[in-house]
Write a protein that holds these residues in place. Structure first.
Motif, mmCIF file in Angstrom:
data_model
loop_
_atom_site.group_PDB
_atom_site.id
_atom_site.type_symbol
_atom_site.label_atom_id
_atom_site.label_comp_id
_atom_site.label_asym_id
_atom_site.label_seq_id
_atom_site.Cartn_x
_atom_site.Cartn_y
_atom_site.Cartn_z
ATOM 1 N N ASP A 99 2.275 6.050 -3.866
ATOM 2 C CA ASP A 99 3.350 6.877 -4.676
ATOM 3 C C ASP A 99 2.920 7.318 -5.975
ATOM 4 O O ASP A 99 2.927 8.194 -6.597
ATOM 5 C CB ASP A 99 4.769 6.144 -4.543
ATOM 6 N N ALA A 100 1.953 6.195 -6.631
ATOM 7 C CA ALA A 100 1.567 6.438 -7.988
ATOM 8 C C ALA A 100 -0.097 6.686 -8.116
ATOM 9 O O ALA A 100 -0.639 6.779 -9.117
ATOM 10 C CB ALA A 100 1.749 4.989 -8.839
ATOM 11 N N ALA A 101 -0.757 6.774 -6.655
ATOM 12 C CA ALA A 101 -2.071 7.103 -6.832
ATOM 13 C C ALA A 101 -2.542 8.338 -6.906
ATOM 14 O O ALA A 101 -1.612 9.194 -6.810
ATOM 15 C CB ALA A 101 -2.551 6.554 -5.458
ATOM 16 N N LEU A 154 0.852 -1.066 0.146
ATOM 17 C CA LEU A 154 -0.134 0.111 0.122
ATOM 18 C C LEU A 154 0.920 1.194 0.093
ATOM 19 O O LEU A 154 0.582 2.478 -0.629
ATOM 20 C CB LEU A 154 -0.831 -0.107 1.148
ATOM 21 N N SER A 155 2.104 1.319 0.875
ATOM 22 C CA SER A 155 2.891 2.473 0.804
ATOM 23 C C SER A 155 3.340 2.665 -0.791
ATOM 24 O O SER A 155 3.557 3.881 -1.034
ATOM 25 C CB SER A 155 4.136 1.838 1.804
ATOM 26 N N LEU A 156 3.796 1.664 -1.408
ATOM 27 C CA LEU A 156 4.357 1.885 -2.639
ATOM 28 C C LEU A 156 3.190 2.224 -3.697
ATOM 29 O O LEU A 156 3.552 3.095 -4.705
ATOM 30 C CB LEU A 156 5.161 0.493 -3.400
ATOM 31 N N SER A 163 -6.541 6.878 -0.855
ATOM 32 C CA SER A 163 -7.298 5.670 -0.645
ATOM 33 C C SER A 163 -6.127 4.642 -0.282
ATOM 34 O O SER A 163 -6.434 3.930 0.898
ATOM 35 C CB SER A 163 -8.102 5.049 -2.007
ATOM 36 N N ASN A 164 -5.211 4.502 -0.485
ATOM 37 C CA ASN A 164 -4.104 3.487 -0.144
ATOM 38 C C ASN A 164 -3.664 3.957 1.341
ATOM 39 O O ASN A 164 -3.436 3.065 2.258
ATOM 40 C CB ASN A 164 -2.996 3.366 -1.097
ATOM 41 N N PHE A 165 -3.391 5.242 1.373
ATOM 42 C CA PHE A 165 -3.028 5.788 2.738
ATOM 43 C C PHE A 165 -3.868 5.460 3.870
ATOM 44 O O PHE A 165 -3.655 4.951 4.744
ATOM 45 C CB PHE A 165 -2.711 7.339 2.528
ATOM 46 N N LYS A 166 -5.388 5.433 3.478
ATOM 47 C CA LYS A 166 -6.401 5.137 4.641
ATOM 48 C C LYS A 166 -6.464 3.693 4.719
ATOM 49 O O LYS A 166 -6.571 3.432 6.127
ATOM 50 C CB LYS A 166 -7.616 5.893 4.016
ATOM 51 N N LYS A 167 -6.215 2.899 3.775
ATOM 52 C CA LYS A 167 -6.365 1.553 3.942
ATOM 53 C C LYS A 167 -5.059 1.232 4.914
ATOM 54 O O LYS A 167 -5.322 0.424 5.745
ATOM 55 C CB LYS A 167 -6.041 0.680 2.805
ATOM 56 N N ASN A 168 -4.005 1.802 4.681
ATOM 57 C CA ASN A 168 -2.758 1.443 5.308
ATOM 58 C C ASN A 168 -2.858 1.766 6.905
ATOM 59 O O ASN A 168 -2.613 1.028 7.623
ATOM 60 C CB ASN A 168 -1.509 2.143 4.925
ATOM 61 N N PHE A 169 -3.686 2.984 7.037
ATOM 62 C CA PHE A 169 -3.989 3.563 8.518
ATOM 63 C C PHE A 169 -4.895 2.396 9.155
ATOM 64 O O PHE A 169 -4.642 1.856 10.259
ATOM 65 C CB PHE A 169 -4.867 4.594 8.479
ATOM 66 N N LYS A 177 6.453 9.581 -2.146
ATOM 67 C CA LYS A 177 6.122 10.803 -2.893
ATOM 68 C C LYS A 177 4.746 11.638 -2.454
ATOM 69 O O LYS A 177 4.557 12.565 -2.472
ATOM 70 C CB LYS A 177 5.973 10.329 -4.408
ATOM 71 N N ARG A 178 3.540 10.816 -2.353
ATOM 72 C CA ARG A 178 2.105 11.003 -2.226
ATOM 73 C C ARG A 178 1.737 10.768 -0.789
ATOM 74 O O ARG A 178 0.575 10.981 -0.606
ATOM 75 C CB ARG A 178 1.405 10.665 -3.433
ATOM 76 N N ASN A 179 2.545 10.591 0.210
ATOM 77 C CA ASN A 179 2.073 10.553 1.422
ATOM 78 C C ASN A 179 1.418 11.956 1.957
ATOM 79 O O ASN A 179 2.274 12.731 1.692
ATOM 80 C CB ASN A 179 3.215 10.087 2.469
ATOM 81 N N PRO A 180 0.262 12.034 2.511
ATOM 82 C CA PRO A 180 -0.670 13.290 2.700
ATOM 83 C C PRO A 180 0.490 14.100 3.700
ATOM 84 O O PRO A 180 0.400 15.232 3.669
ATOM 85 C CB PRO A 180 -1.829 12.824 3.478
ATOM 86 N N PHE A 181 1.280 13.465 4.342
ATOM 87 C CA PHE A 181 2.149 14.484 5.328
ATOM 88 C C PHE A 181 3.519 14.336 4.923
ATOM 89 O O PHE A 181 4.425 14.805 5.768
ATOM 90 C CB PHE A 181 2.050 13.589 7.052
ATOM 91 N N ILE A 182 3.892 14.261 3.720
ATOM 92 C CA ILE A 182 5.179 14.201 3.393
ATOM 93 C C ILE A 182 6.093 15.521 3.408
ATOM 94 O O ILE A 182 6.880 15.735 3.732
ATOM 95 C CB ILE A 182 5.418 13.524 1.817
ATOM 96 N N GLU A 183 5.069 16.648 2.946
ATOM 97 C CA GLU A 183 5.593 17.977 3.079
ATOM 98 C C GLU A 183 5.865 18.422 4.484
ATOM 99 O O GLU A 183 6.713 19.069 4.784
ATOM 100 C CB GLU A 183 4.585 18.767 2.142
#
Length: 441
Positions: A209-211, A204-206, A215-221, A428-434
């Motif tokens: 990045d391409a999503a 889900l983490s990988l 949704s993948n972040f929420k599933k991972n949570f 790259k696209r984690n909501p908290f990366i910045e």
């Protein structure tokens, strides 16, 4: 993308080679008969390296009162043989569990960060995912050790011997749980659950990045929150099964937490060491002193937590002075005084003195130096948990112990850094990366 340098790869392979040689020597030189065991002890005593076995005479006094001196001598000799035969196995098991414990501790810390939706740590997620990749080879090796133990290739778990259980009413009472087949089934369930979460979370983490959405972040949570429930139960049971059962007459209600604290501080320390190494090689450019400071804070905090649990367990048992409980610490203080008290200094006094100051937590070489001492201290902690029950006073740090550490350190380095090459080191696209990139305080 991280590139696994040839120098590091060769260094890891050399460690593996040295470790295999050392462990091989340990197994080859182990005694095969009572006569060999006696000769080995006599040789060590002559060299001033061995310890006397007066402690075992305490058991003999009770038997002598029943006119069973001959039987006691035979039992003592067989016990001595088993202790010396256990030594290379115990060295192997201590090192195997220690490095596996690091990987499992990082997995728990990773799941906590995801479940808490922490803003400071996403930039370190790929480092954590690389470390947790070791769960597969490390777990397989431990399962193999357990299978060989069940097949009586060693005597580390005395409750696996039907003859011992037949003469021990207490072990008979625990036979429903301490059953070899049930033991293996539990181990497979624990390991399968941990690896399953690791693989799902990594996937889900990988994919995130391409999503185009989160949704993948929420599933991972959700997976991480569920895993933490599974982990808290299985980690405690694992500590009872894999460590506490080598002393099957003794138990502690704090033991699961105690192992957890050791696991967490060791795992976080390795995250810090690998992050600092990658940063020094030009990778992870957005990692700053504040990230290292937070990792060092966790190292400091879990060192205090470990000490609290160690002292609570020790003090309550010492104060109550119940014979079946206090014998655990009597054995370790009498026969393992240096590693027993030494690891307390390494795991508490040293990190507290070095990491108390907030400024020191931002100095990389200071964190590295402290981390190395912490890891050595927690290796000694595992050593103190296993060796007194399996080898008794026939212990010392020699070729088998050094070889086992070299082998598993080399395997750990090779597997983890190889895993780090499989994906970009920065999500790259984690909501908290910045927020993680600009983490300062």
């Amino acid at each position: 993308m991280y590139t696994f340098s040839n120098r590091l790869k060769i260094g890891a392979l050399i460690l593996i080679g040295i470790g295999m040689l050392g462990m091989g020597i340990g197994f080859v030189t182990a005694p095969s008969s009572v006569e060999d065991a006696k000769a080995m002890v006599a040789a060590h005593d002559e060299e001033g390296q061995g310890e006397s076995h007066a402690e075992d005479g305490d058991h003999g006094a009770a038997l002598a009162d029943h006119s069973m001196v001959a039987e006691h001598d035979a039992a003592h000799d067989e016990h001595l043989l088993h202790q010396l035969q256990n030594r290379p196995w115990s060295a192997l098991y201590v090192a195997a569990f220690f490095f596996f414990m690091i990987s499992l501790g990082v997995l728990a810390f990773y799941a906590i960060q995801r479940a808490a939706q922490a803003g400071w740590s996403p930039i370190l997620f790929r480092v954590m995912e690389g470390i947790t990749s070791y769960l597969v080879p490390g777990g397989i090796i431990i399962i193999v050790i357990f299978v060989l133990s069940v097949l009586h290739w060693n005597h580390m778990f005395v409750w696996m011997d039907p003859e011992v259980v037949a003469d021990d009413a207490l072990l008979q009472g625990k036979a429903g749980y301490l059953d070899p087949v049930f033991f293996l089934i539990r181990a497979v369930i624990f390991l399968g659950g941990w690896i399953l979460y690791r693989e799902i979370s990594r996937k889900l983490s990988l994919a995130q990045d391409a999503a185009n959405d989160d949704s993948n972040f929420k599933k991972n949570f959700k997976w991480s929150a569920g895993f933490l429930v599974f982990y808290l139960v299985t980690e405690s049971m694992m500590s009872w099964d894999w460590i506490m059962s080598v002393d099957p007459h003794w138990f502690s209600t704090l033991f699961g937490w105690y192992v957890f604290a050791s696991m967490m501080v060791s795992g976080i320390t390795v995250i810090a060491l690998i992050t600092i190494y990658l940063k020094s090689k030009g990778y992870l450019p957005d990692v700053n002193d504040s990230h290292i400071h937070d990792l060092a804070k966790f190292m400091f905090g879990f060192s205090i937590f470990w000490t609290y649990l160690w002292f609570s367990q020790f003090m309550l048992i010492w104060y109550a002075n119940i014979p079946e409980e206090v014998t655990y610490f009597v054995t370790r203080i009498e026969d393992f005084k240096l590693p027993f008290f030494g690891m307390v200094a390494m795991n508490f006094v040293f990190p507290v003195l070095l990491l108390m100051n907030s400024d020191y937590k931002r100095i990389n070489w200071f964190v590295v130096m402290t981390g190395i001492v912490i890891l050595a201290g927690h290796y000694m902690d595992i050593f103190n948990m296993i060796m007194p029950a399996t080898v008794g006073d026939q212990w010392y740090i020699g070729i088998p112990e050094i070889g086992a550490v070299c082998f598993f350190a080399g395997l750990f380095i090779f597997w983890v850094f190889r895993a780090l090459t499989k994906a970009p080191l920065q999500p790259k696209r984690n909501p908290f990366i910045e927020e993680s990139k600009h983490f300062h305080y």
